[in-house]
Design a protein around this motif. Sequence first.
Motif, PDB file in Angstrom:
ATOM      1  N   LYS A  87     -11.220   3.336   0.118  1.00  0.00           N
ATOM      2  CA  LYS A  87     -12.656   2.399   0.239  1.00  0.00           C
ATOM      3  C   LYS A  87     -12.640   1.315   0.341  1.00  0.00           C
ATOM      4  O   LYS A  87     -11.778   0.440  -1.235  1.00  0.00           O
ATOM      5  CB  LYS A  87     -13.659   3.191  -1.178  1.00  0.00           C
ATOM      6  CG  LYS A  87     -14.953   2.680  -1.161  1.00  0.00           C
ATOM      7  CD  LYS A  87     -16.006   3.117  -0.453  1.00  0.00           C
ATOM      8  CE  LYS A  87     -17.641   2.874  -0.838  1.00  0.00           C
ATOM      9  NZ  LYS A  87     -18.220   2.873   0.348  1.00  0.00           N
ATOM     10  N   ARG A  88     -12.866   0.212   0.722  1.00  0.00           N
ATOM     11  CA  ARG A  88     -12.854  -1.017   0.150  1.00  0.00           C
ATOM     12  C   ARG A  88     -14.755  -1.851   0.279  1.00  0.00           C
ATOM     13  O   ARG A  88     -15.857  -1.015   0.515  1.00  0.00           O
ATOM     14  CB  ARG A  88     -12.247  -1.739   1.385  1.00  0.00           C
ATOM     15  CG  ARG A  88     -12.926  -1.839   2.709  1.00  0.00           C
ATOM     16  CD  ARG A  88     -12.961  -2.260   4.050  1.00  0.00           C
ATOM     17  NE  ARG A  88     -13.059  -1.636   5.151  1.00  0.00           N
ATOM     18  CZ  ARG A  88     -14.415  -2.470   6.001  1.00  0.00           C
ATOM     19  NH1 ARG A  88     -14.870  -3.271   5.373  1.00  0.00           N
ATOM     20  NH2 ARG A  88     -14.606  -2.055   7.005  1.00  0.00           N
TER      21      ARG A  88
ATOM     22  N   ARG B 241      -8.718  -5.505   6.404  1.00  0.00           N
ATOM     23  CA  ARG B 241      -9.863  -4.134   6.886  1.00  0.00           C
ATOM     24  C   ARG B 241      -9.618  -2.493   7.551  1.00  0.00           C
ATOM     25  O   ARG B 241      -9.578  -1.560   7.732  1.00  0.00           O
ATOM     26  CB  ARG B 241     -11.348  -4.585   7.098  1.00  0.00           C
ATOM     27  CG  ARG B 241     -11.832  -5.571   5.892  1.00  0.00           C
ATOM     28  CD  ARG B 241     -12.825  -6.061   5.969  1.00  0.00           C
ATOM     29  NE  ARG B 241     -13.412  -6.869   5.213  1.00  0.00           N
ATOM     30  CZ  ARG B 241     -12.907  -8.445   4.417  1.00  0.00           C
ATOM     31  NH1 ARG B 241     -12.151  -9.098   5.682  1.00  0.00           N
ATOM     32  NH2 ARG B 241     -13.746  -9.278   3.718  1.00  0.00           N
ATOM     33  N   GLU B 242      -9.413  -3.127   8.819  1.00  0.00           N
ATOM     34  CA  GLU B 242      -9.312  -1.799   9.753  1.00  0.00           C
ATOM     35  C   GLU B 242      -7.810  -0.456   9.407  1.00  0.00           C
ATOM     36  O   GLU B 242      -8.570   0.478   9.386  1.00  0.00           O
ATOM     37  CB  GLU B 242      -8.280  -1.789  11.008  1.00  0.00           C
ATOM     38  CG  GLU B 242      -8.590  -0.730  12.720  1.00  0.00           C
ATOM     39  CD  GLU B 242      -8.192  -1.923  13.410  1.00  0.00           C
ATOM     40  OE1 GLU B 242      -7.739  -0.946  14.852  1.00  0.00           O
ATOM     41  OE2 GLU B 242      -8.267  -3.365  14.132  1.00  0.00           O
ATOM     42  N   LEU B 243      -6.808  -1.339   8.068  1.00  0.00           N
ATOM     43  CA  LEU B 243      -5.513  -0.583   8.229  1.00  0.00           C
ATOM     44  C   LEU B 243      -6.072  -0.131   7.011  1.00  0.00           C
ATOM     45  O   LEU B 243      -5.852   1.659   6.762  1.00  0.00           O
ATOM     46  CB  LEU B 243      -5.129  -1.608   7.117  1.00  0.00           C
ATOM     47  CG  LEU B 243      -3.681  -1.323   6.593  1.00  0.00           C
ATOM     48  CD1 LEU B 243      -2.514  -0.220   7.669  1.00  0.00           C
ATOM     49  CD2 LEU B 243      -2.726  -2.250   5.420  1.00  0.00           C
ATOM     50  N   LEU B 244      -7.227  -0.232   5.822  1.00  0.00           N
ATOM     51  CA  LEU B 244      -7.589   0.286   4.769  1.00  0.00           C
ATOM     52  C   LEU B 244      -8.725   1.302   5.040  1.00  0.00           C
ATOM     53  O   LEU B 244      -8.192   2.800   4.953  1.00  0.00           O
ATOM     54  CB  LEU B 244      -8.482  -0.636   3.706  1.00  0.00           C
ATOM     55  CG  LEU B 244      -7.866  -1.506   3.619  1.00  0.00           C
ATOM     56  CD1 LEU B 244      -8.812  -2.454   2.004  1.00  0.00           C
ATOM     57  CD2 LEU B 244      -6.984  -0.920   2.059  1.00  0.00           C
ATOM     58  N   ASP B 245      -9.476   1.438   6.496  1.00  0.00           N
ATOM     59  CA  ASP B 245     -10.378   2.623   7.369  1.00  0.00           C
ATOM     60  C   ASP B 245      -9.380   3.498   7.512  1.00  0.00           C
ATOM     61  O   ASP B 245      -9.796   5.026   7.428  1.00  0.00           O
ATOM     62  CB  ASP B 245     -11.441   1.621   7.993  1.00  0.00           C
ATOM     63  CG  ASP B 245     -12.181   1.068   7.745  1.00  0.00           C
ATOM     64  OD1 ASP B 245     -12.669   1.312   6.065  1.00  0.00           O
ATOM     65  OD2 ASP B 245     -12.511  -0.159   8.642  1.00  0.00           O
TER      66      ASP B 245
ATOM     67  N   LEU C 135       1.069  -1.004  -0.032  1.00  0.00           N
ATOM     68  CA  LEU C 135       0.281   0.247  -0.045  1.00  0.00           C
ATOM     69  C   LEU C 135       0.840   1.361   0.197  1.00  0.00           C
ATOM     70  O   LEU C 135       0.519   2.142  -0.952  1.00  0.00           O
ATOM     71  CB  LEU C 135      -1.014   0.160   1.134  1.00  0.00           C
ATOM     72  CG  LEU C 135      -2.089   0.831   1.625  1.00  0.00           C
ATOM     73  CD1 LEU C 135      -3.070   0.060   0.224  1.00  0.00           C
ATOM     74  CD2 LEU C 135      -2.473   0.293   2.416  1.00  0.00           C
ATOM     75  N   MET C 136       2.023   1.273   0.974  1.00  0.00           N
ATOM     76  CA  MET C 136       3.097   2.353   1.000  1.00  0.00           C
ATOM     77  C   MET C 136       3.376   2.324  -0.260  1.00  0.00           C
ATOM     78  O   MET C 136       3.492   3.587  -0.930  1.00  0.00           O
ATOM     79  CB  MET C 136       3.651   2.087   2.079  1.00  0.00           C
ATOM     80  CG  MET C 136       3.043   2.036   3.743  1.00  0.00           C
ATOM     81  SD  MET C 136       4.545   1.873   5.050  1.00  0.00           S
ATOM     82  CE  MET C 136       4.868   3.552   4.954  1.00  0.00           C
TER      83      MET C 136
ATOM     84  N   GLY D 144      -5.937  11.252   1.356  1.00  0.00           N
ATOM     85  CA  GLY D 144      -5.170  11.091   2.099  1.00  0.00           C
ATOM     86  C   GLY D 144      -5.531  10.117   3.299  1.00  0.00           C
ATOM     87  O   GLY D 144      -6.594  10.210   3.147  1.00  0.00           O
ATOM     88  N   TYR D 145      -4.037   9.409   3.974  1.00  0.00           N
ATOM     89  CA  TYR D 145      -4.868   8.958   4.788  1.00  0.00           C
ATOM     90  C   TYR D 145      -4.904   9.103   6.528  1.00  0.00           C
ATOM     91  O   TYR D 145      -4.682  10.853   6.998  1.00  0.00           O
ATOM     92  CB  TYR D 145      -3.564   8.230   5.480  1.00  0.00           C
ATOM     93  CG  TYR D 145      -1.843   8.198   5.941  1.00  0.00           C
ATOM     94  CD1 TYR D 145      -1.424   8.608   7.213  1.00  0.00           C
ATOM     95  CD2 TYR D 145      -1.026   8.347   4.753  1.00  0.00           C
ATOM     96  CE1 TYR D 145      -0.264   9.076   7.025  1.00  0.00           C
ATOM     97  CE2 TYR D 145       0.405   8.999   4.687  1.00  0.00           C
ATOM     98  CZ  TYR D 145       0.266   9.199   5.934  1.00  0.00           C
ATOM     99  OH  TYR D 145       1.232   9.417   7.038  1.00  0.00           O
TER     100      TYR D 145
END
Length: 876
Positions: A101-102, A92-96, A42-43, A263-264
């Motif tokens: 969007k998942r 899933r927590e990481l994506l949130d 992801l990074m 952005g995160y």
Amino acid sequence: MSKKLVLIDGNSIAYRAFFALPLLNNDKGIHTNAVYGFTMMLMRILEHEKPTHMLVAFDAGKTTFRHSTFSEYKGGRQKTPPELSEQFAFVRELLDAYNIKRYELEKYEADDIIGTLSIQAEKEGFEVKVISGDKDLTQLATDKVTVDITKKGITDVDSYTPAFIEEKYGIPAERIIDMKGLMGDTSDNIPGVPGVGEKTALKLLKEFGTLESLLENTDKVSGKKLKEKLEEFKEQAILSKQLATILTEAPIEVSLPDTQYEGYDEKKVIELFKELGFNSLLDKMDIVESEEDHVLEEIDFTFVEDLNQEVLTTDSTIIIEVMEGNYHQSDIQGIAIVNKNGYYFIPTEVATRSSLFKEWAADESNRKTVYDGKRSIVALRWKDIDLNGVDFDCLIASYILDPSQTFEDIATIAKAKGIMDIQTDEAVYGKGAKRCCPEEKILAEHLVRKAIALHKLKEIYEEELKENEQYELFTDLEMPLARILADMESEGITVDVPRLQMMGKEITEKLTTLEKQIYELAGEEFNINSPKQLGVILFEKLSLPVVKKTKTGYSTSADILEKLASKHPIIEYILDYRQLGKLQSTYIEGLLKVVHNDTSKVHTIYNQVLTQTGRLSSTDPNLQNIPIRLEEGRKIRQAFVPSHSDWVIFAADYSQIELRVLAHIANDDNLIDAFRHDLDIHTKTAMDVFHVKAEEVTSNMRRQAKAVNFGIVYGISDYGLSQNLDITRKEAGKFIERYLESFPGVKDYMEEIVQDAKQKGYVSTLLQRRRYIPEITARNFNVRSFAERTAMNTPIQGSAADIIKKAMIEMAKRLENEKLQAKLLLQVHDELIFEAPRDEIEKLEKIVPEVMEHAVELQVPLKVDYSYGPTWYDAK
């Protein structure tokens, strides 16, 4: 501004990451390798692709619309290993946390979601990048859609564009589904046409264009057998193409604007990385957390230049501040004391030169509250000052109350209890390379605030420990143990430096010999430590079978080389070369660096408040992990010698302590009977599981039984056992099933402890050490399953840890009562290492097993093996 949509196949990438990386755990014991690999990917995407829009698609379940057409679709797939399943919740927590969007859709696969969105995005002028480990998605490649397929790892990819596909296969991207129709896909259980592989499929498509055209013109196919197969399995080929075709009009409820990436969430990412133990990723982010704006109340304290009785009273809280990690070789920055008379800061020189301070510190009747008493005792001892009377350690108390909390300093444990008038050490000293001691005025106030916080915490912790029925664990086990560990650290163990240097020389010579043998077998000189150069030698020059390729070439990892060991003699030499090289750098050179100049000893630091099970670990150096598989590794122990020439090293270790604890806790008649009759437990297990007599148990049966015995203790899954024994998951599952049938008490224990944990929220050891397992009631099945395994395992591991700690305390008392000179030097897992004069050995042979075997009374006897010799190596 151009728009770029990145679509990620969530399940596929998580699978790739899981199998590409070794099993990793965080401090709570949760597996994290898939999440870690996913995060790395992801990074990398965010850095290199700079997407304006992102979405990660997941499969919603096992049943899809394709199953109504072909019920056996994906039928051959193995069940997802629980070690991977439990990680999807964190993905899933990481994506949130990253605000990505998942999406998943019942009855449809991630491929269909990706296919539908990629078509929509292309129509709206987006540049699209699809990322997956599944080549099925290459059918989506167009001039605007590039499909990155990960190879063996997660960062090594092939970018499938129409041109790349044309060059690789000789057919256009849209014909990939025709190829699948012909050759099928074993991973998805798509049948295809029997006997038609990729080569034949491509040849036919180049000649006939499409599957339909081919099937209409089978009379023009050369080869009677192939022609018959195509005619016989015509319907199956059409069905296979249909199954392989990604739907591009799925009824998704997510639109392109929903996928916009802005952005995160920095705070959420930091919290998650901390929870997962991703410290290296936190460092990469280069984030310095700012403390909440909080105005500290003013405090009035005395800067002491002349010590007097008013400052040094009983019932005081004391801070001995050592900034650096290794307090054996670091200076004390300053001292703070809080008591009924006031708040005081004492400069180090004032305290260490004062006979009054030395007398007060050494006086057992002057009770002191501390934070990390072991550290304080050792730091003062290096200044020739004894610190006695430590009766409350807030660090140990906080650890016992909740071992899952990672408190970095006094400020963090204080703030958790609502005590706010204190800054973190990081805020005062800085972080990393910028860490330094501030001016004395700032330091003095900070240390006094820390002492005030401890003074308040003591009362809170005492009440909580009593409420939890853990006060005895605190006062009778962990507090006295801290003193013993401090004595062990201060004492250290002598290293025969010339012998260690000689071993280094011998290993260097062996490495040189091995180097020559490798060059001779290779037919040329090359850099053995370069995986790239080694790969060329093994797989191109020597033509060994390629097991795995990486981004930079061929994989030459240890597990790959071990698979090739029988193929060429060079492999054995390379494996030896690597192991010896690691011994040389990590253990020979590493140990020589930490030998103390004044004592000729290494003074390891024992971590008493680290693990959730209560086990001790050691660092600087880690003496618990000296490798003993290779003879050269075992020989490193020859360099550990007694501190007197006429003394010996005496080693005693518990035999199969965790299995004995399991027998006691599970109250299993079969296990109890085996241990009471001193049977070989692995042979006994093999007899019960395989239904054979003792004399019929083969070495392989015993090996498998041993793996299950120890695996059960660690809550092993069928996947984990299959990896350990190199058998199929089905065989491993049957093995575990037969084991539990043979030991019904163990099965009952596993079921009951899980129910108990669900009711209480924690499990306990025999001595009331707790481990909180909030995940035991998680909605997510996989997270809950992992928590259940943790609940089964912790009482066993934790009780074993408690027993050896109790033994250490009883041994210290016994050595003192018997007025022996023998000293306890090391604790290594289930083993205690002493040094003693030769004339005390007869006595040690009697009292060490006696004390260790009766540290805690179980339903089965504890058994201790012991030996002694001139070095640690000879004592084994």
